[in-house]
Every structure is written in C-alpha cells, then in structure tokens.
Design a protein around this motif. Structure first.
Motif, mmCIF file in Angstrom:
data_model
loop_
_atom_site.group_PDB
_atom_site.id
_atom_site.type_symbol
_atom_site.label_atom_id
_atom_site.label_comp_id
_atom_site.label_asym_id
_atom_site.label_seq_id
_atom_site.Cartn_x
_atom_site.Cartn_y
_atom_site.Cartn_z
ATOM 1 N N MET A 17 0.790 -1.500 -0.101
ATOM 2 C CA MET A 17 -0.180 -0.123 -0.202
ATOM 3 C C MET A 17 0.754 1.727 0.025
ATOM 4 O O MET A 17 1.471 1.338 0.433
ATOM 5 N N ASP A 63 -4.807 4.950 -0.219
ATOM 6 C CA ASP A 63 -4.796 4.105 0.857
ATOM 7 C C ASP A 63 -4.546 4.757 2.351
ATOM 8 O O ASP A 63 -5.099 4.374 3.146
ATOM 9 N N ARG A 116 -4.554 0.943 6.341
ATOM 10 C CA ARG A 116 -4.565 -0.355 6.175
ATOM 11 C C ARG A 116 -6.023 -0.293 7.082
ATOM 12 O O ARG A 116 -6.241 -0.434 8.129
ATOM 13 N N ASP A 161 5.183 -1.533 2.907
ATOM 14 C CA ASP A 161 4.730 -0.459 1.727
ATOM 15 C C ASP A 161 5.375 0.184 2.095
ATOM 16 O O ASP A 161 6.664 0.424 2.386
#
Length: 191
Positions: A17, A63, A116, A161
């Motif tokens: 992400m 995100d 997330r 990420d």
C-alpha cells in the motif's frame, strides 16, 4: 482455484500500500519560520495552498495519509478535508511556553484518512500519542521517533509498504521509518 492462486491469498502474501505523511509549514508560519530555508515558504501562509495539499494527498494516496498542523489552523483546514477524515492528537508533555500566552499550545492536531484495514485481533490504537518535542534538531517542528512510530501504527503501515515523508525537513521522520523497517516491531511500541 488452483494451488498457485491459493498461495497468493495466504498469510505470507501482503498487498503493498502507499501512504504519505505531510508536515508542511503551518498556516501563517511559512515565511516567519521557514523563509530563510525555502523559497516557497510564504506560499504556505495562504489557506488555498493547504487546500491543494489536501487534494493532492487524497488523489495520490488513496490508501491513507496523515497531515500535521497547529491548533490555530484546525478550524480553517479541517473543512477542506473529506468527511471520512479524523483528527488525532500529538500531546506534548514538555512544550515551549511562550511569553504572553496564558494557555500553552501543548498538543498538535494530526488529520488522517484511510489506512490498512485492521483485523479485530490487533490491538486498538489510540487517536493520540504523548511524546516530548525534539529540541534543536536542525528544523523547527522536527518530530520525535515515538510520534513517527505512532503514525505508522495509526495508518497500520507494514514494512513492505511505500511511506512518503512529503516534507522531510530535519529528516527525522524518514530516519525513524527506515530504522523501523530494519527492525519492525508489531504491534509498534513507541519510544
């Protein structure tokens, strides 16, 4: 599903992400605090520049993202944000007391969005962190390591990420993220 497709859905497969942290010159403080460090510092004294930043964060980092600001600008900047944004707090048990200010500015808002998804099995993260300010770290407003670890936890960032420090300033946030990547602690423990 075949076996190779099944393995992609297993616990070892992690979706990468993209997250961002923005710590721009605070509204009204650009020229005063950063004028000698940055040619465009005065741009940040205009609320419209902060509106464009919020739009950029929403467009480029769906995100999740977080943005620091100071309490005097919260009333102006929060209405520029989507309704699903939240406000968290960096509480400063040690802060600079200013002459003729009878109620200290001992916390800073952090507007954040997304992150997330957090499974119910993970510990709940507080929407505040208590960390002392950094002193003389080369750039006004430098953030302590514990703040950065809390920010990673707030957005539920994982080591693989992408995490962009949009305004690196002192470099302390980027350095703390890199130290965490080398030795991630999950759940995160603040300094």
């Amino acid at each position: 599903m075949n076996k190779s497709t099944d393995s992609l859905a297993g616990p070892l497969h992690r979706v990468v992400m993209r997250f961002c942290y923005a710590d721009p010159p605070y509204l009204g403080c650009g020229q005063k605090l950063y004028g000698d460090r940055h040619d465009e510092a005065a741009d940040w004294d205009d609320p419209e520049r902060h509106r464009r930043l919020v739009e950029q964060l929403c467009g480029e980092y769906p995100d999740g993202w977080a943005m620091s600001l100071h309490t005097p600008s919260l009333r102006t900047i929060l209405p520029m944000c989507p309704e699903d944004c939240r406000v968290a707090a960096w509480v400063k048990p040690f802060a600079v007391f200013k002459p003729n200010v009878t109620v200290a500015y001992a916390w800073e808002p952090v507007i954040f969005r997304g992150g997330r998804p957090r499974p119910r099995t993970m510990p709940t993260v507080r929407d505040w962190v208590s960390e002392c300010i950094t002193l003389k770290k080369g750039c006004p407003g430098a953030k302590p390591e514990g703040f950065t670890l809390w920010l990673l936890d707030l957005l539920n960032v994982e080591p693989q990420d992408e995490f962009v420090d949009m305004f690196p300033g002192s470099g302390m946030v980027t350095d703390a993220v890199e130290r965490w990547r080398r030795s991630p602690r999950l759940p995160l423990q603040y300094a």
